[in-house]
Write an enzyme that holds these catalytic residues in place. Structure first.
Site, PDB file in Angstrom:
ATOM      1  N   ASP A 145      -3.599   8.423  13.206  1.00 20.56           N
ATOM      2  CA  ASP A 145      -4.261   7.237  12.647  1.00 20.56           C
ATOM      3  C   ASP A 145      -5.475   6.811  13.467  1.00 20.56           C
ATOM      4  O   ASP A 145      -5.599   5.645  13.860  1.00 20.56           O
ATOM      5  CB  ASP A 145      -3.279   6.062  12.550  1.00 20.56           C
ATOM      6  CG  ASP A 145      -2.003   6.411  11.816  1.00 20.56           C
ATOM      7  OD1 ASP A 145      -2.057   7.286  10.923  1.00 20.56           O
ATOM      8  OD2 ASP A 145      -0.951   5.827  12.123  1.00 20.56           O
ATOM      9  N   GLU A 182      -4.033   3.235   1.593  1.00 25.16           N
ATOM     10  CA  GLU A 182      -3.824   2.530   2.853  1.00 25.16           C
ATOM     11  C   GLU A 182      -5.019   2.760   3.762  1.00 25.16           C
ATOM     12  O   GLU A 182      -6.023   3.337   3.362  1.00 25.16           O
ATOM     13  CB  GLU A 182      -2.522   3.007   3.510  1.00 25.16           C
ATOM     14  CG  GLU A 182      -2.472   4.505   3.747  1.00 25.16           C
ATOM     15  CD  GLU A 182      -1.081   5.000   4.113  1.00 25.16           C
ATOM     16  OE1 GLU A 182      -0.102   4.536   3.497  1.00 25.16           O
ATOM     17  OE2 GLU A 182      -0.977   5.856   5.015  1.00 25.16           O
TER      18      GLU A 182
END
Length: 518
Positions: free
Chosen positions: A13, A184
């Site tokens: 991420d 997301e």
């Protein structure tokens, strides 16, 4: 050239920013502490440890596997660093307890402010600083009412008042999912009169992708790139970099653009034992104003051109050695759900050794006293030495390969009735526990050396007692594919456990040596 992945091992991420001539990448840490690891670089190719941000601000005890610190977002505005992060307490369907926070600091190394709680409507928060001085929070929106498929229903936005340290106005649904779904990781960038919304879609597995949409107005409507997705590996299982998605952008001082993104390198095409890693791709804005890979298409590359004027130092150190002869724990170590402290993890009680006071069981979600290092190479060897005198079978200490509380492999010293001190191996594979049959007597009073060799998806533990010259196998060679999956990656750790009396025993570790062989 930039060789991918630039951050090997568990570094998922990525959020990449540039401040002056230094690039920073912040990554998720999930249940490992300190939280939010940050790396720095001056050429986008060679990255070094910079700092860990969440050193005191979070309490992760009891959080289930794959929860805790998700998707940090760094930004820098008017001389101040901003960090957004999610602390996920539960993902028990149909709900998701995900709490979003903001902290700030004048320097990337702190000191960081006390956390400001913002909302819990979803995860992956991101702060956008608009040209007019207003600030806006974006996050993935979780809709428990969706009965089939993923419940990530799109992106929501709400204004943030920095003076009041609070959200103001009403949340607004900014963007619905494309057909890839599972939207997301939102980031907004303003470029050439457009607001560009970059999101991750398709889930975090094989279908992972980067979606780009744009609008002339911040609140939309947003037009999706007609060639979406902008980046993915989903249709080519032969690529070395799989699961490509979750992108963020920087512009170099020379006006070039690069994207950091998540990826995996599955061993034997199946087992992402190293976890989700970080890669960098060169990108550009085409004549129609859409973001494209300079290499063409949408597949991630292993080699990418350096920025103009950048050069390589040639340093690429994979090995890690700690002789435990310092006063503070090396920052490359991590611990599970509790920070390292002198109470249980001491370099001062016995100089030249790391004393680990025993915690709870290897499956504890509260006080698992394990000090661990990310696996960075597909093949490696680790060696350690410990002094440990258990008096009960409920006491143990040793060397562990650890993915999570349901998947680990542990070579340890313990005590067995009628035998005294022994060496044993236990394994938990997909929540199924096995006590392996090998039992090696290890005379009380001698030092014990433990090692593990990993070649791809196979591993073998070894032992050597103080008076011996030769390393001997401890247990059987095992396939370690079970140490893959979920959101994290494999760690190699040293720890102590006492199920008779919490902190009732301790082990002294004299060194830890990791040697990569990729």
């Amino acid at each position: 050239m930039i060789q991918n992945p630039v951050l090997p091992g568990f570094n998922p991420d990525p959020c990449m920013i540039r401040v002056d001539d230094v690039y920073y990448i912040a990554v998720s840490t999930f249940e490992w502490l300190p939280g939010v690891r940050v790396y720095e670089s001056r050429n986008l190719a060679e990255w070094s440890y910079c700092t860990d941000i969440l050193t005191r601000e979070v309490n992760l005890q009891g959080n289930p596997k794959n929860c805790s610190i998700w998707a940090p977002q760094l930004s820098f505005h008017d001389g101040l660093f901003y960090l957004m992060y999610t602390d996920v307490k539960s993902t028990k369907r149909p709900f998701k307890d995900s709490h979003n926070y903001l902290i700030t600091a004048p320097s990337i190394r702190g000191p960081w402010s006390e956390p400001v709680y913002l909302n819990s409507s979803g995860f992956d928060p991101s702060l956008f600083h608009d040209d007019d001085g207003r600030k806006w929070l974006l996050n993935a929106l979780w809709d428990y009412r969706i009965t089939e498929g993923n419940k990530s229903s799109g992106i929501v936005i709400q204004e943030y008042d920095a003076e009041r340290k609070a959200l103001i106005g009403e949340p607004f649904k900014l963007f619905d999912c494309t057909p890839l779904k599972k939207t997301e990781a939102p980031h907004i960038y303003k470029q050439a009169g457009y607001y560009y919304l970059i999101t991750a879609e398709g889930g975090t597995g094989r279908g992972h992708a980067v979606t780009v949409a744009r609008s002339r107005e911040l609140l939309g409507p947003y037009e999706v790139d007609p060639r979406n997705p902008m980046l993915t590996s989903s249709d080519n299982l032969e690529l070395e970099l799989q699961c490509a998605g979750h992108g963020s952008l920087v512009e170099t001082p020379q006006g070039e653009w690069y994207m950091a993104h998540l990826c995996t390198r599955p061993i034997d095409g199946e087992y992402a034992i190293l976890g989700r890693e970080t890669a960098v791709q060169q990108v550009y804005w085409d004549e129609d104003g859409w973001l494209r890979l300079t290499s063409g298409g949408y597949w991630p590359l292993m080699e990418v051109p350096l920025p103009q004027g950048a050069s390589l130092s040639g340093e690429n150190i994979s090995d890690f050695v700690d002789e435990f002869d310092g006063h503070v724990l090396d920052p490359l170590w991590n611990t599970l759900r509790v920070n390292a402290s002198e109470e249980w993890c001491s370099l001062s009680e016995k100089p030249g050794a790391l004393r680990i006071r025993a915690g709870e069981s290897p499956q504890s979600l509260f006080r698992h006293h394990l000090v661990a290092f990310r696996q960075k190479d597909r093949s490696f060897r680790v060696e350690t030495e410990l002094a440990y005198e258990p008096s009960y079978y409920l006491q143990m200490a040793g060397l562990m390969l650890y993915l999570n509380e349901d998947n680990y492999w542990y070579a340890y010293a313990s005590h067995e009735e009628g035998l005294g001190r022994v060496l044993r191996v236990m394994r938990c594979e997909k929540d199924s526990f096995v006590l392996e049959p090998t039992v090696i007597e290890a005379q009380t009073g001698s030092l014990v050396q433990l090692a593990v060799d990993v070649e791809g998806a196979w591993g073998q533990f070894y032992y050597r007692l103080q008076s011996a010259d030769e390393w001997l196998p401890l247990g059987e060679k095992r396939h370690i594919g079970f140490l893959s999956g979920g959101f994290t990656g494999n760690f190699i750790g040293i720890g102590a456990h006492d199920m008779n009396q919490y902190q009732g025993s301790y082990a002294d570790f004299h060194y830890f040596r990791y040697q990569g062989r990729d």
